[in-house]
Scaffold this motif. Structure first.
Motif, PDB file in Angstrom:
ATOM      1  N   MET A  90       5.210   2.747  -3.918  1.00 26.17           N
ATOM      2  CA  MET A  90       6.135   2.928  -2.796  1.00 26.17           C
ATOM      3  C   MET A  90       5.389   2.999  -1.468  1.00 26.17           C
ATOM      4  N   ARG A  91       4.243   3.660  -1.452  1.00 24.82           N
ATOM      5  CA  ARG A  91       3.437   3.688  -0.219  1.00 24.82           C
ATOM      6  C   ARG A  91       2.957   2.288   0.127  1.00 24.82           C
ATOM      7  N   HIS A 139      11.465  -2.698 -12.358  1.00 26.09           N
ATOM      8  CA  HIS A 139      11.116  -1.288 -12.559  1.00 26.09           C
ATOM      9  C   HIS A 139      11.417  -0.855 -13.995  1.00 26.09           C
ATOM     10  N   LEU A 154      15.561   5.057  -3.871  1.00 29.49           N
ATOM     11  CA  LEU A 154      14.303   4.810  -3.159  1.00 29.49           C
ATOM     12  C   LEU A 154      14.441   3.612  -2.223  1.00 29.49           C
ATOM     13  N   TYR A 155      15.119   2.581  -2.671  1.00 28.12           N
ATOM     14  CA  TYR A 155      15.365   1.402  -1.837  1.00 28.12           C
ATOM     15  C   TYR A 155      16.068   1.797  -0.542  1.00 28.12           C
ATOM     16  N   LEU A 158      13.777   4.378   1.653  1.00 26.88           N
ATOM     17  CA  LEU A 158      12.579   3.780   2.247  1.00 26.88           C
ATOM     18  C   LEU A 158      12.921   2.701   3.253  1.00 26.88           C
ATOM     19  N   VAL A 181       7.456   9.585   2.053  1.00 23.29           N
ATOM     20  CA  VAL A 181       7.488   8.704   0.881  1.00 23.29           C
ATOM     21  C   VAL A 181       7.225   9.532  -0.374  1.00 23.29           C
ATOM     22  N   VAL A 185       9.837  10.171  -3.552  1.00 18.60           N
ATOM     23  CA  VAL A 185       9.489   9.854  -4.942  1.00 18.60           C
ATOM     24  C   VAL A 185       9.589  11.117  -5.800  1.00 18.60           C
TER      25      VAL A 185
END
Length: 190
Positions: A90-91, A139, A154-155, A158, A181, A185
């Motif tokens: 994610m980062r 995923h 998360l989509y 973020l 972030v 998570v």
């Protein structure tokens, strides 16, 4: 179409992305694209049927350029299947998308323009939905922790963090962004 023509078309679409990011959808004209690409006036009109065609192709090109590279794909496939791996991914995602600032800003412009153009809305809806579905499927197939809803949350979170980072970069420091972030998570992935 000759190889040179394909290269010129790509250069024109990339120029359209830059114009969208700098001037907005209202500033996207064939003349502006020609100037950005450094080609003679009238060139873009020889490659695109109309402005809608140019908008649509710009949207597609943004997604091509935002695709993860081979190293990122290896990172997804190798190593532990834990929350720390999701955080690393994610980062990397936030940093990769933020690095293509003009592309993401152009995509935001296209989304706004899609509220007024049903054809563009249909194309973007199909493309973005396919991207979301591919992310969820990828995923789930990867064996990483979290379900489809986790990926969607998360989509959404973020994406807005990236909007803040690119449009108002002084709202959050880089340290805060990476902390947010991590918090997202930690809260979304079991």
């Amino acid at each position: 179409m000759a190889r040179q023509n394909l290269a010129r078309r790509a250069a024109l679409v990339d120029a359209a992305i830059e114009v969208l990011a700098q001037e907005g959808a209202r500033g996207l004209t064939f003349r502006a694209v020609d100037a950005q690409a450094g080609v003679p006036t009238g060139t873009a009109s020889n490659y695109f049927a109309n402005r809608d065609d140019l908008l649509t192709q710009a949207g597609g090109r943004i997604y091509e350029r935002l695709r993860p590279d081979a190293a990122t794909m290896r990172l997804l496939q190798e190593g532990a299947r834990d929350r720390e791996r999701v955080l690393t991914l994610m980062r990397a995602l936030v940093d990769r998308i933020s690095a293509f600032r003009s592309g993401y800003l152009a995509l935001l412009e296209l989304r706004l323009e899609a509220t007024r153009r049903p054809e563009l809305r249909a194309v973007l809806t199909e493309r973005i939905r396919a991207d979301v579905d591919a992310n969820v499927a990828g995923h789930l197939e990867s064996g990483l922790p979290g379900d489809a809803t986790s990926v969607l949350l998360l989509y959404l979170a973020l994406n807005w963090l990236i909007v803040e980072r690119l449009t108002l970069p002084d709202v959050f420091t880089e340290e805060e962004i990476h902390g947010l972030v991590a918090a997202a998570v930690e809260r979304v992935i079991p």
